[in-house]
Motif scaffolding. Structure first.
Motif, PDB file in Angstrom:
ATOM      1  N   SER A  24       0.816  -1.206   0.000  1.00  0.00           N
ATOM      2  CA  SER A  24       0.000   0.000   0.000  1.00  0.00           C
ATOM      3  C   SER A  24       0.855   1.264   0.000  1.00  0.00           C
ATOM      4  CB  SER A  24      -0.941   0.006   1.214  1.00  0.00           C
ATOM      5  OG  SER A  24      -0.192   0.145   2.397  1.00  0.00           O
ATOM      6  N   ILE A  25       2.168   1.129   0.176  1.00  0.00           N
ATOM      7  CA  ILE A  25       3.068   2.272   0.149  1.00  0.00           C
ATOM      8  C   ILE A  25       3.334   2.713  -1.288  1.00  0.00           C
ATOM      9  CG2 ILE A  25       5.424   3.015   0.713  1.00  0.00           C
ATOM     10  CD1 ILE A  25       5.260   1.217   3.161  1.00  0.00           C
ATOM     11  N   ILE A  26       3.024   1.869  -2.256  1.00  0.00           N
ATOM     12  CA  ILE A  26       3.238   2.206  -3.661  1.00  0.00           C
ATOM     13  C   ILE A  26       2.563   3.538  -3.949  1.00  0.00           C
ATOM     14  CG2 ILE A  26       2.675   1.554  -6.034  1.00  0.00           C
ATOM     15  CD1 ILE A  26       2.946  -1.365  -5.116  1.00  0.00           C
ATOM     16  N   GLN A  27       3.289   4.407  -4.655  1.00  0.00           N
ATOM     17  CA  GLN A  27       2.778   5.738  -4.961  1.00  0.00           C
ATOM     18  C   GLN A  27       1.500   5.673  -5.777  1.00  0.00           C
ATOM     19  OE1 GLN A  27       3.755   8.917  -4.341  1.00  0.00           O
ATOM     20  NE2 GLN A  27       5.401   8.302  -3.000  1.00  0.00           N
ATOM     21  N   LYS A  28       0.537   6.476  -5.369  1.00  0.00           N
ATOM     22  CA  LYS A  28      -0.684   6.632  -6.135  1.00  0.00           C
ATOM     23  C   LYS A  28      -0.543   7.881  -6.992  1.00  0.00           C
ATOM     24  CE  LYS A  28      -3.781   4.434  -2.784  1.00  0.00           C
ATOM     25  NZ  LYS A  28      -3.396   3.154  -3.016  1.00  0.00           N
ATOM     26  N   PRO A  29      -1.173   7.898  -8.161  1.00  0.00           N
ATOM     27  CA  PRO A  29      -1.061   9.090  -9.003  1.00  0.00           C
ATOM     28  C   PRO A  29      -1.698  10.296  -8.329  1.00  0.00           C
ATOM     29  CG  PRO A  29      -2.536   7.454  -9.982  1.00  0.00           C
ATOM     30  CD  PRO A  29      -1.983   6.856  -8.750  1.00  0.00           C
ATOM     31  N   LYS A  30      -1.123  11.465  -8.602  1.00  0.00           N
ATOM     32  CA  LYS A  30      -1.644  12.698  -8.018  1.00  0.00           C
ATOM     33  C   LYS A  30      -1.257  13.879  -8.900  1.00  0.00           C
ATOM     34  CE  LYS A  30       2.341  12.850  -4.988  1.00  0.00           C
ATOM     35  NZ  LYS A  30       2.828  12.682  -3.650  1.00  0.00           N
ATOM     36  N   PRO A  31      -1.901  15.017  -8.699  1.00  0.00           N
ATOM     37  CA  PRO A  31      -1.539  16.198  -9.482  1.00  0.00           C
ATOM     38  C   PRO A  31      -0.079  16.576  -9.264  1.00  0.00           C
ATOM     39  CG  PRO A  31      -3.574  16.566  -8.281  1.00  0.00           C
ATOM     40  CD  PRO A  31      -2.993  15.265  -7.778  1.00  0.00           C
ATOM     41  N   SER A  32       0.547  17.087 -10.300  1.00  0.00           N
ATOM     42  CA  SER A  32       1.939  17.542 -10.239  1.00  0.00           C
ATOM     43  C   SER A  32       1.974  19.031 -10.571  1.00  0.00           C
ATOM     44  CB  SER A  32       2.797  16.752 -11.234  1.00  0.00           C
ATOM     45  OG  SER A  32       2.678  15.376 -11.028  1.00  0.00           O
ATOM     46  N   PRO A  33       1.536  19.894  -9.638  1.00  0.00           N
ATOM     47  CA  PRO A  33       1.398  21.318  -9.951  1.00  0.00           C
ATOM     48  C   PRO A  33       2.723  22.009 -10.266  1.00  0.00           C
ATOM     49  CG  PRO A  33       1.086  20.940  -7.605  1.00  0.00           C
ATOM     50  CD  PRO A  33       1.186  19.592  -8.258  1.00  0.00           C
ATOM     51  N   ASN A  34       3.842  21.482  -9.792  1.00  0.00           N
ATOM     52  CA  ASN A  34       5.145  22.103 -10.033  1.00  0.00           C
ATOM     53  C   ASN A  34       5.868  21.503 -11.235  1.00  0.00           C
ATOM     54  OD1 ASN A  34       4.782  23.754  -7.777  1.00  0.00           O
ATOM     55  ND2 ASN A  34       5.582  22.157  -6.427  1.00  0.00           N
ATOM     56  N   PHE A  35       5.204  20.600 -11.965  1.00  0.00           N
ATOM     57  CA  PHE A  35       5.840  19.936 -13.092  1.00  0.00           C
ATOM     58  C   PHE A  35       6.143  20.937 -14.200  1.00  0.00           C
ATOM     59  CE2 PHE A  35       5.710  17.839 -17.191  1.00  0.00           C
ATOM     60  CZ  PHE A  35       6.634  16.843 -17.005  1.00  0.00           C
ATOM     61  N   LYS A  36       7.343  20.832 -14.772  1.00  0.00           N
ATOM     62  CA  LYS A  36       7.742  21.681 -15.893  1.00  0.00           C
ATOM     63  C   LYS A  36       8.454  20.821 -16.928  1.00  0.00           C
ATOM     64  CE  LYS A  36       8.321  26.110 -13.587  1.00  0.00           C
ATOM     65  NZ  LYS A  36       7.873  26.093 -12.307  1.00  0.00           N
ATOM     66  N   ILE A  37       8.225  21.172 -18.186  1.00  0.00           N
ATOM     67  CA  ILE A  37       8.952  20.498 -19.260  1.00  0.00           C
ATOM     68  C   ILE A  37      10.387  20.993 -19.196  1.00  0.00           C
ATOM     69  CG2 ILE A  37       9.140  20.203 -21.757  1.00  0.00           C
ATOM     70  CD1 ILE A  37       6.692  18.883 -20.422  1.00  0.00           C
ATOM     71  N   ASN A  38      11.332  20.055 -19.174  1.00  0.00           N
ATOM     72  CA  ASN A  38      12.747  20.368 -19.055  1.00  0.00           C
ATOM     73  C   ASN A  38      13.361  20.446 -20.441  1.00  0.00           C
ATOM     74  OD1 ASN A  38      15.451  20.528 -18.484  1.00  0.00           O
ATOM     75  ND2 ASN A  38      15.528  18.698 -17.207  1.00  0.00           N
ATOM     76  N   ASN A  39      13.503  21.641 -20.977  1.00  0.00           N
ATOM     77  CA  ASN A  39      14.067  21.810 -22.322  1.00  0.00           C
ATOM     78  C   ASN A  39      15.585  21.682 -22.340  1.00  0.00           C
ATOM     79  OD1 ASN A  39      11.622  22.188 -23.619  1.00  0.00           O
ATOM     80  ND2 ASN A  39      11.560  24.336 -23.003  1.00  0.00           N
ATOM     81  N   THR A  40      16.235  21.671 -21.180  1.00  0.00           N
ATOM     82  CA  THR A  40      17.699  21.604 -21.155  1.00  0.00           C
ATOM     83  C   THR A  40      18.216  20.240 -21.572  1.00  0.00           C
ATOM     84  OG1 THR A  40      17.721  21.004 -18.827  1.00  0.00           O
ATOM     85  CG2 THR A  40      17.871  23.354 -19.362  1.00  0.00           C
ATOM     86  N   THR A  41      17.379  19.194 -21.488  1.00  0.00           N
ATOM     87  CA  THR A  41      17.847  17.858 -21.876  1.00  0.00           C
ATOM     88  C   THR A  41      17.763  17.646 -23.380  1.00  0.00           C
ATOM     89  OG1 THR A  41      15.660  16.918 -21.506  1.00  0.00           O
ATOM     90  CG2 THR A  41      17.237  16.799 -19.678  1.00  0.00           C
ATOM     91  N   ASN A  42      17.235  18.615 -24.116  1.00  0.00           N
ATOM     92  CA  ASN A  42      17.078  18.432 -25.558  1.00  0.00           C
ATOM     93  C   ASN A  42      18.171  19.135 -26.368  1.00  0.00           C
ATOM     94  OD1 ASN A  42      14.768  16.926 -25.180  1.00  0.00           O
ATOM     95  ND2 ASN A  42      13.467  18.723 -25.123  1.00  0.00           N
ATOM     96  N   HIS A  43      19.334  19.396 -25.782  1.00  0.00           N
ATOM     97  CA  HIS A  43      20.389  20.061 -26.532  1.00  0.00           C
ATOM     98  C   HIS A  43      21.022  19.108 -27.541  1.00  0.00           C
ATOM     99  CE1 HIS A  43      23.232  18.057 -23.873  1.00  0.00           C
ATOM    100  NE2 HIS A  43      22.577  18.553 -22.852  1.00  0.00           N
ATOM    101  N   THR A  44      21.766  19.644 -28.480  1.00  0.00           N
ATOM    102  CA  THR A  44      22.267  18.852 -29.607  1.00  0.00           C
ATOM    103  C   THR A  44      23.287  17.793 -29.201  1.00  0.00           C
ATOM    104  OG1 THR A  44      23.925  20.552 -30.032  1.00  0.00           O
ATOM    105  CG2 THR A  44      21.866  20.685 -31.280  1.00  0.00           C
ATOM    106  N   ASN A  45      23.927  17.925 -28.063  1.00  0.00           N
ATOM    107  CA  ASN A  45      24.919  16.937 -27.636  1.00  0.00           C
ATOM    108  C   ASN A  45      24.289  15.741 -26.931  1.00  0.00           C
ATOM    109  OD1 ASN A  45      26.916  18.572 -28.649  1.00  0.00           O
ATOM    110  ND2 ASN A  45      27.381  19.526 -26.686  1.00  0.00           N
ATOM    111  N   ALA A  46      23.010  15.831 -26.613  1.00  0.00           N
ATOM    112  CA  ALA A  46      22.358  14.748 -25.881  1.00  0.00           C
ATOM    113  C   ALA A  46      22.232  13.505 -26.750  1.00  0.00           C
ATOM    114  CB  ALA A  46      20.981  15.185 -25.403  1.00  0.00           C
ATOM    115  N   GLN A  47      22.514  12.356 -26.152  1.00  0.00           N
ATOM    116  CA  GLN A  47      22.349  11.100 -26.861  1.00  0.00           C
ATOM    117  C   GLN A  47      20.853  10.807 -26.954  1.00  0.00           C
ATOM    118  OE1 GLN A  47      24.285   7.827 -24.985  1.00  0.00           O
ATOM    119  NE2 GLN A  47      23.887   6.429 -26.666  1.00  0.00           N
ATOM    120  N   THR A  48      20.395  10.353 -28.097  1.00  0.00           N
ATOM    121  CA  THR A  48      18.977  10.062 -28.276  1.00  0.00           C
ATOM    122  C   THR A  48      18.747   8.565 -28.125  1.00  0.00           C
ATOM    123  OG1 THR A  48      18.728  11.921 -29.774  1.00  0.00           O
ATOM    124  CG2 THR A  48      17.036  10.236 -29.871  1.00  0.00           C
TER     125      THR A  48
END
Length: 171
Positions: A24-48
């Motif tokens: 029952s300790i398993i995380q239940k889904p919930k709102p993520s009000p502070n969630f932000k798309i992280n654009n820094t991981t999409n730079h050209t040197n990143a491995q795809t």
């Protein structure tokens, strides 16, 4: 003999109860009000890397949805994969009792420990679960929702605290 049987029954009950408490300790889904798309991981040197994402819609969901669905997942180290608008009403995606699989490309990750979903629209949608197979790790990470996804808010599961605390303990 009766005392031994009673003691065995008591110990068995305690063990079963403690294993239920752990699940029952398993995380239940919930709102993520502070969630932000992280654009820094999409730079050209990143491995795809390639991820196979299987999304299962609940059998108690609406028959189909025309809502806009986006997904994001990642690891405890800030590597984030973002897939905007994976919905396609003409393909009959996200029908009741169905699974839809998507090939999504993004930065390579370590073990995926969070997943967030965004829904925009009026139809509604009950997500059962999401399985993510990362080709670089050769394993599947599963996130169990079994909830109606609210509209216009990132909603998800974040188990990254476990990985962050394990990494801190190793230092």
């Amino acid at each position: 003999m009766r005392k031994a049987l009673a003691l065995f029954a008591l110990i068995s009950t305690i063990i079963i109860s403690s294993s239920d408490a752990r699940s029952s300790i398993i995380q239940k889904p919930k709102p993520s009000p502070n969630f932000k798309i992280n654009n820094t991981t999409n730079h050209t040197n990143a491995q795809t890397c390639s991820f196979s994402v299987k999304i299962t819609t609940s059998c108690s969901s609406v028959s189909y949805t025309r809502d806009e669905i986006s997904i994001s997942f990642g690891d405890a180290y800030g590597n984030q994969v973002y897939a905007p608008r994976i919905d396609d009403p003409s393909s009959r995606a996200f029908e009741r009792c169905s699974s839809d699989t998507y090939e999504i490309y993004g930065p390579c990750t370590y073990e995926i420990c969070y997943l967030d979903v965004y829904r925009s629209g009026y139809d509604g949608w009950k997500l059962e679960k999401v399985d993510i197979y990362a080709y670089n790790t050769r394993r599947t990470d599963s996130f169990y929702f079994n909830v109606w996804i609210p509209a216009n808010v990132w909603y998800g599961i974040d188990d990254c605290y476990y990985y962050r605390s394990s990494a801190a303990a190793q230092k």
